[in-house]
Design an enzyme around this catalytic site. Sequence first.
Site, PDB file in Angstrom:
ATOM      1  N   ASN A  27      -2.926   2.711 -10.024  1.00 14.93           N
ATOM      2  CA  ASN A  27      -3.412   1.977  -8.846  1.00 14.93           C
ATOM      3  C   ASN A  27      -3.388   0.498  -9.195  1.00 14.93           C
ATOM      4  O   ASN A  27      -3.015   0.102 -10.310  1.00 14.93           O
ATOM      5  CB  ASN A  27      -4.812   2.463  -8.450  1.00 14.93           C
ATOM      6  CG  ASN A  27      -5.233   1.945  -7.079  1.00 14.93           C
ATOM      7  OD1 ASN A  27      -4.473   2.030  -6.116  1.00 14.93           O
ATOM      8  ND2 ASN A  27      -6.410   1.366  -6.976  1.00 14.93           N
ATOM      9  N   ARG A  56      10.334  -1.175  -4.602  1.00 12.68           N
ATOM     10  CA  ARG A  56       9.164  -1.235  -5.492  1.00 12.68           C
ATOM     11  C   ARG A  56       9.099   0.081  -6.284  1.00 12.68           C
ATOM     12  O   ARG A  56       9.273   1.145  -5.697  1.00 12.68           O
ATOM     13  CB  ARG A  56       7.867  -1.461  -4.688  1.00 12.68           C
ATOM     14  CG  ARG A  56       7.846  -2.805  -3.954  1.00 12.68           C
ATOM     15  CD  ARG A  56       6.479  -3.115  -3.378  1.00 12.68           C
ATOM     16  NE  ARG A  56       5.505  -3.437  -4.414  1.00 12.68           N
ATOM     17  CZ  ARG A  56       4.211  -3.574  -4.190  1.00 12.68           C
ATOM     18  NH1 ARG A  56       3.718  -3.388  -2.972  1.00 12.68           N
ATOM     19  NH2 ARG A  56       3.379  -3.888  -5.166  1.00 12.68           N
ATOM     20  N   GLY A  83       0.869  -1.182   0.000  1.00 16.44           N
ATOM     21  CA  GLY A  83       0.000   0.000   0.000  1.00 16.44           C
ATOM     22  C   GLY A  83       0.905   1.230   0.000  1.00 16.44           C
ATOM     23  O   GLY A  83       1.833   1.328   0.823  1.00 16.44           O
ATOM     24  N   GLN A  90      -5.823  -8.650  -2.256  1.00 15.20           N
ATOM     25  CA  GLN A  90      -5.868  -7.636  -1.187  1.00 15.20           C
ATOM     26  C   GLN A  90      -7.301  -7.298  -0.791  1.00 15.20           C
ATOM     27  O   GLN A  90      -7.566  -6.934   0.350  1.00 15.20           O
ATOM     28  CB  GLN A  90      -5.166  -6.343  -1.651  1.00 15.20           C
ATOM     29  CG  GLN A  90      -3.659  -6.442  -1.789  1.00 15.20           C
ATOM     30  CD  GLN A  90      -3.245  -6.753  -3.221  1.00 15.20           C
ATOM     31  OE1 GLN A  90      -3.975  -7.408  -3.948  1.00 15.20           O
ATOM     32  NE2 GLN A  90      -2.075  -6.310  -3.627  1.00 15.20           N
ATOM     33  N   ASP A 149      -1.473   4.825  -6.260  1.00 16.18           N
ATOM     34  CA  ASP A 149      -0.033   4.653  -6.012  1.00 16.18           C
ATOM     35  C   ASP A 149       0.778   5.818  -6.546  1.00 16.18           C
ATOM     36  O   ASP A 149       1.872   6.093  -6.070  1.00 16.18           O
ATOM     37  CB  ASP A 149       0.463   3.347  -6.630  1.00 16.18           C
ATOM     38  CG  ASP A 149      -0.008   2.181  -5.789  1.00 16.18           C
ATOM     39  OD1 ASP A 149      -1.160   1.745  -5.975  1.00 16.18           O
ATOM     40  OD2 ASP A 149       0.753   1.753  -4.903  1.00 16.18           O
TER      41      ASP A 149
HETATM   42  O1  MRU Z   1       0.642  -3.978  -4.522  1.00 15.10           O
HETATM   43  P1  MRU Z   1       0.024  -3.214  -3.398  1.00 15.10           P
HETATM   44  O2  MRU Z   1      -0.809  -4.054  -2.503  1.00 15.10           O
HETATM   45  O3  MRU Z   1       1.050  -2.394  -2.654  1.00 15.10           O
HETATM   46  O4  MRU Z   1      -0.952  -2.187  -4.117  1.00 15.10           O
HETATM   47  C1  MRU Z   1      -1.724  -1.336  -3.311  1.00 15.10           C
HETATM   48  C2  MRU Z   1      -2.645  -0.483  -4.086  1.00 15.10           C
HETATM   49  O5  MRU Z   1      -2.699  -0.507  -5.296  1.00 15.10           O
HETATM   50  C3  MRU Z   1      -3.458   0.505  -3.286  1.00 15.10           C
HETATM   51  O6  MRU Z   1      -4.703   0.708  -3.856  1.00 15.10           O
HETATM   52  C4  MRU Z   1      -2.694   1.843  -3.251  1.00 15.10           C
HETATM   53  O7  MRU Z   1      -1.383   1.646  -2.847  1.00 15.10           O
HETATM   54  C5  MRU Z   1      -3.352   2.824  -2.383  1.00 15.10           C
HETATM   55  S1  MRU Z   1      -3.132   2.429  -0.689  1.00 15.10           S
HETATM   56  C6  MRU Z   1      -3.806   3.626   0.276  1.00 15.10           C
END
Ligand code: MRU
Length: 357
Positions: A252, A92, A50, A201, A242
Amino acid sequence: MIVAMLPTIAWEDDAVVMVDQRKLPANEVYVRCRSAHDVAKAIRTMVIRGAPAIGVAAAFGIALGMTRSKATGTRQFAAEFQKTCDLMAATRPTAVNLFWAIERMKRAFADAAHAGESVEQLKVRLTVEARRMHDEDVASCRTIGKLGGELVADGARILTHCNAGALATAGYGTALGVIRGAVEAGKRVTVLADETRPFLQGARLTAWELVKDGIDTTVITDNMAGALMLGGHVDIVVVGADRIAANGDTANKIGTYSVAVLAREHGLPFYVAAPWSTVDLATPDGSHIPIEERSAREVTHVGSNQLAAQGALIRNPAFDVTPHRYITAIVTDRGVVRSPFEHNLRELSDSPEPQPV
Ligand code: MRU
């Protein structure tokens, strides 16, 4: 009652502690990171994930690594600091909050070094800055929740994708912050949580959080969203982000773009909720946002079970970009931004820092 303050990440004297999000909801297990390398690994392997949570983790990781440094002189300490920042930056690529957090730590370091602080004083400075970023993130989410909650009608049926909740931030959440804000304002809402293949998720984390808060939540597979919209079962969509480019294009979790197109087709508002640390005015549009490609195994397997046929080629882009024309509004801690995004984002960036509500 809104719980909202799930223990996503915490600073302890000799460690950074985080709930292992790979194991939820079956097991609530905590990982103790004792070095910057441990934190970097936790980010890479999605113990913590996230965008805002990744940023806070990186800041904590840098502070932890530097606190443990054996350097005696500031020159050696500065070299180690740079290496630790590089280590975090390589974890990442998509969430800009990571790079935003590293830049903030670099600024804190530069200010302190400029003031002639000793190695021991620099260590304290970095720890204080990281902890401040943690607390600010919670405050930002609460502001997003208040502003976004006002956009939600009583009785709304809200569809969300991935997990943009307390677990994805230092607490309270962005998209789930909007939902929590609406509930705290006395509105009754129900939530449709896309399961969010391949890492699940939505099914695992969003549903876990919302059920804990007593919010009526239904998990659907990603390919059900269209039919449910067509059937009149969705009123609004709220997702996290993101990275938001200067023109409003938003990266996102993979699948967000499809949801946005569906929302447009069915005349539904599509809201993005994110703290200002997700806005990247240095990236002109979505085509410049780096998209992380994760391991094939996330697609071929669920746990230890292989689903995909052996020998098939696999793609696993972890994010997609929703062009700004599909976005009704972006809810930030500085305010709600509508089209023309480029102009309005730029204007907000020039405005003074917001005070928490
Ligand atoms: O791969 P992830 O689980 O890190 O991806 C998370 C997302 O895409 C969320 O929607 C984004 O980071 C917003 S979190 C407040």
